[in-house]
Design an enzyme around this catalytic site. Structure first.
Site, PDB file in Angstrom:
ATOM      1  N   THR C  74      95.790  44.745  18.820  1.00  0.00           N
ATOM      2  CA  THR C  74      96.751  45.154  17.795  1.00  0.00           C
ATOM      3  C   THR C  74      96.416  44.473  16.475  1.00  0.00           C
ATOM      4  O   THR C  74      96.334  45.124  15.430  1.00  0.00           O
ATOM      5  CB  THR C  74      98.185  44.798  18.233  1.00  0.00           C
ATOM      6  OG1 THR C  74      98.487  45.538  19.413  1.00  0.00           O
ATOM      7  CG2 THR C  74      99.195  45.122  17.156  1.00  0.00           C
ATOM      8  N   ALA C 202      91.282  40.905  25.343  1.00  0.00           N
ATOM      9  CA  ALA C 202      90.770  40.361  26.599  1.00  0.00           C
ATOM     10  C   ALA C 202      91.554  40.811  27.826  1.00  0.00           C
ATOM     11  O   ALA C 202      90.989  40.974  28.906  1.00  0.00           O
ATOM     12  CB  ALA C 202      90.767  38.824  26.531  1.00  0.00           C
ATOM     13  N   HIS C 203      92.860  41.023  27.656  1.00  0.00           N
ATOM     14  CA  HIS C 203      93.688  41.237  28.849  1.00  0.00           C
ATOM     15  C   HIS C 203      93.498  42.607  29.477  1.00  0.00           C
ATOM     16  O   HIS C 203      94.065  42.881  30.533  1.00  0.00           O
ATOM     17  CB  HIS C 203      95.172  40.997  28.531  1.00  0.00           C
ATOM     18  CG  HIS C 203      95.819  42.071  27.702  1.00  0.00           C
ATOM     19  ND1 HIS C 203      96.538  43.096  28.254  1.00  0.00           N
ATOM     20  CD2 HIS C 203      95.848  42.263  26.367  1.00  0.00           C
ATOM     21  CE1 HIS C 203      96.997  43.876  27.279  1.00  0.00           C
ATOM     22  NE2 HIS C 203      96.584  43.393  26.128  1.00  0.00           N
ATOM     23  N   CYS C 324     102.836  50.860  26.078  1.00  0.00           N
ATOM     24  CA  CYS C 324     103.493  50.265  24.928  1.00  0.00           C
ATOM     25  C   CYS C 324     104.704  51.038  24.482  1.00  0.00           C
ATOM     26  O   CYS C 324     105.518  50.534  23.743  1.00  0.00           O
ATOM     27  CB  CYS C 324     102.504  50.138  23.785  1.00  0.00           C
ATOM     28  SG  CYS C 324     101.135  49.107  24.261  1.00  0.00           S
TER      29      CYS C 324
END
Ligand SMILES: Cc1ncc(COP(=O)(O)O)c(C=O)c1O
Ligand SMILES: Cc1ncc(COP(=O)(O)O)c(C=O)c1O
Lengths: 385, 126, 385, 126
Positions: C74, C202-203, C324
């Site tokens: 983001t 990364a997640h 999201c």
């Protein structure tokens, strides 16, 4: 860490409290889900986030809905200052801050100057203190935002946030406080302090790096810094890092329990350190000699070069100036602002103490410091012979 | 993994400087620039720099440079000072280029030492 | 997690790979220092950060200095799009993106529209694919930035980044790619792909939440999003979260080793799932029927209401639309853009599979899905009798 | 800790609906609005709603509301439908306010059921 190192740089960052580490591990393995996901697993993570918010809300004595999660105080400061300045641009383009603010405030205001805002840079007294009278005198009709830090990261000055805040309220000026060095370390009661925006970061109080918060008082609105998604009431998008947030919540909870003990522990250590150094010829304290935050002691010494002093002090891990700009060799602008010369500023060493610091560490620090000063002075040429 | 900003040579010269001091009655040169201060004194015996001592105020690189200079030239003919080269000191001590100016203070000091020694030798020859 | 839950929401977020968790634990306890600190401990952390950068650089086949650490995709997207648009404002105020982008791209462009930029919103074909011809046709003299995602998070479409990038290069237009769903999952060779800016987090590939990266190709410059301190060449200030960064590096290293196996594992599972569902009456696939990313399968089914379907599927953890925005009940704008009606979009379920998904999980998912559809259909009133 | 968006009553009504179906030959009401569809049919025996059945297309709250209605009113006098109150269903099922419109579809259906039953009863009385 190599076991012979003595870490006295807690103002740069702290280790995780064991309870925080344990809490994060558990969340990482059992509730690593996206709190925005509309299923049982997601709701488990959401509950953990809400729980952490409640812990942080208790620490600051605010309601849960006033808190946003960010990636740290740098982001919180940027969001608060840019967001408030833009939101109230119609109200005026005059802003006020201090010369001794952290770079994450200073550089935001510098950017706003380039954008056509006018910034008054107040100079504090030689203790780093800004009186509310000085601030009031600087206010103008078109002043819309004041940003003053709570505890100075280099010299430990604790500002009169209550007094400054009252002045801001009286004049209907938004008041932002960079609380990166204060939250979790001293009592911060935002229910009584007249503060509109408050920035904090977890890694300064034994929480994880990469997560912080911005408090936005009810009734205050700011423009977001980032866009995308409906998380956090559209104010700060991005997948919530549930483990980091849980860690911040746990760190807040630990801080509430241990704050009184922490402060008396630090006060005793600071006294020990101050006493141990006081006989060194030419030594002076940068910052308040009394009333400063007990976790920070910044000292300078005459006729000793800063970089060599730092190197001679190894295995002490201490800072020269702010951690964030200690890679550069420029004398600290904070020390310059409280009246130190370039030369004086260069020899400044910031000892910052923490929960794990022991009296033995302090003894070692004292003796290494005394030795280093002696050695470097013995090398100094008096003048041309 | 822990990379120090000072290489082994700097750390050794800084931690164990063998040449700190003054040669009483020796030939002395002093230079002060860029906030750095260096004084070198030489005890001359038959054109040889039998003893070299330094004092310095500056960063570890400057101190180490002064010490390294003494280590390298002590016991040698004063003529050899012509061979002194900032480049080789910079290399041996891996001095970052932004510090070149500081090491030039050593060069200035050494040059002035050479001149002073030559003066002394000429006087003696007279 | 309650052990009866079946997690098929890897596109929302992934658990930490054990090596990543272990690496982060070690850094947290032994090298938690501030990499900007000018002492032995700080340098230890700095070396860890550099090492992680090297790992990420290897994954993307780029040089170390092109990578910035951020708090996630983001932030990377915001930084890239806002930063590039402002930097090249003189070149033109026309921007191009797609209707099926993630909110963290869409909402940034919406903001830029309010700031006086003009945005062309391209509609992909019914597979979610945008051809480079379509893009080229949309370019104008004043176009300065194109942002197209690599893998779509809802339907798994893999865009022709090479083709689109070539068109951008030809017309000297900056090209940003949101690679949140691609990095660490499919091969991304930025040495050969004509991409200027690439966002990742990364997640999504078994690394930690709260850390990401923005790749900025040599020669490209953008305005920073935040200000303060000299970290990261002044492009992104804030204390580096050394443990998160180490975790991202480790996740990149694991991804390089396991990518081929991951992909064949996922392909087999996706095939099993597709076959298991294909006999359901009225079932259709949202997104590419072939060639999509094998970790994502999005299906809709006629005459079944979405929210009830999702609830009936418990203990399956799957998404309706994007993670999201799954808290809201709006039909997914992505599915609308590829031509689904509101009603069709509402019944969409995204199965997203990952390393830990087993064939048994898929079997269970199939049978729960079939049951749920049967049950809900049995409740449906035909029409007024 | 895991908070479901559906309370226990919703989850029970949704998981174990006892009244799905149609009463063949019964009185039927259907309503379709807001994307929700509800049909309720009642088997009337001596003014009593001896059997109530529903079919519904909608979110779990709507389905649960229809089921709960059947559970509450089955076996009661048709007059009792006057007592039907959306408020009490909303409360029992903890329906979020943004879904009020959906529950009003049930209200509409029940009202139309009441009218239809009254019609039937009047016809019978005739
Ligand atoms: C006073 C102050 N403000 C802001 C920051 C920035 O915090 P962070 O690096 O966690 O964003 C720091 C620490 O570096 C600080 O000491
Ligand atoms: C395509 C895409 N872009 C951006 C993001 C945002 O990533 P993050 O939430 O880590 O900032 C996501 C995931 O939520 C995504 O799937």
């Amino acid at each position: 860490m190599a076991s012979d190192l003595i870490y006295l740089d807690y103002a740069a960052t702290t280790p995780l409290h064991p309870d925080v580490a344990e809490c994060m591990r558990q969340v990482q393995s059992e509730a690593y889900f996206n709190p925005a996901s509309n299923h049982t697993a997601g709701r488990l993570s959401l509950a953990i986030v809400n729980n952490a918010a409640a812990e942080l809300a208790k620490l600051l004595n605010v309601s849960l809905t006033t808190l946003l999660w960010t990636s740290g105080a740098t982001e919180s400061n940027n969001m608060a200052i840019l967001g408030a300045a833009k939101q109230r641009e119609h109200r005026g383009k005059h802003l006020i801050t201090m010369r001794t603010e952290h770079k994450a405030v200073v550089d935001v205001f510098r950017f706003l100057e380039k954008q056509g805002f006018e910034v008054t840079w107040l100079t504090p007294d030689s203790d780093g203190q800004l009186s509310s009278d000085r601030l009031e005198a600087a206010l103008r009709d078109d002043t819309q935002l004041v940003s003053i830090m709570h505890i100075n990261n280099e010299i430990g000055t604790v500002q009169d946030v209550a007094g400054i805040g009252s002045v801001c309220r009286k004049h209907d000026v938004t008041f932002h406080v960079d609380g990166a060095q204060a939250a979790g370390k001293i009592a911060v009661d935002l229910a009584t302090l007249p503060v509109d925006l408050y920035s904090l970061t977890a890694h300064k109080f034994y929480g994880p790096k990469g997560v912080g918060s911005l408090y936005i008082a009810d009734g205050i609105s700011i423009e977001p810094l980032m866009f995308g998604g409906s998380q956090q009431r559209r104010m700060r998008p991005g997948t919530l890092a549930v483990d980091l947030i849980a860690g911040l919540g746990e760190a807040a909870s630990v801080a509430r329990r241990t704050m009184a003990d922490d402060l008396s522990h630090l006060s005793a250590l600071k006294q020990q350190l101050t006493r141990g150094l006081q006989d060194i010829d030419g030594l002076y304290i940068n910052g308040p000699s009394e009333g400063g935050y007990p976790g920070i002691l910044n000292v300078g010494v005459k006729d000793v070069e800063g970089e060599s002093l730092l190197h001679a002090l190894e295995p002490l891990c201490v800072a020269t100036g702010s951690a964030c700009n200690s890679q550069s060799l420029e004398p600290s602008y904070v020390l310059r602002a409280i009246g130190r010369s370039d030369l004086e500023a260069q020899s400044a060493i910031r000892f910052s103490l923490g929960r794990l610091t022991t009296p033995d560490d302090i003894e070692t620090a004292i003796s290494l410091y005394c030795q280093a000063v002696r050695k470097l002075r013995s090398m100094t040429p008096g003048a041309a012979l | 993994m822990t990379e120090s900003p000072y290489n082994l040579a700097v750390r050794d010269c800084f931690a164990n400087p063998l040449h700190v001091g003054d040669v009483v009655g020796g030939v002395t040169a002093y230079f002060d620039d860029q906030g750095m201060r260096i004084r070198i004194s030489a005890g001359i015996v038959d054109r040889l720099m039998a003893e070299l001592r330094f004092r310095a105020w500056g960063c570890p690189h400057v101190i180490a440079a002064a010490e390294l200079f003494c280590r390298q030239f002590e016991g040698r003919d004063a003529q050899d000072l012509e061979q002194f080269a900032v480049g080789s000191i910079m290399h041996d001590l891996a001095v970052p280029t932004e510090k070149t100016g500081r090491i030039l203070v050593l060069e200035d000091t050494v040059r002035s030492l050479r001149v002073a020694i030559n003066d002394r030798l000429i006087i003696k020859q007279d």
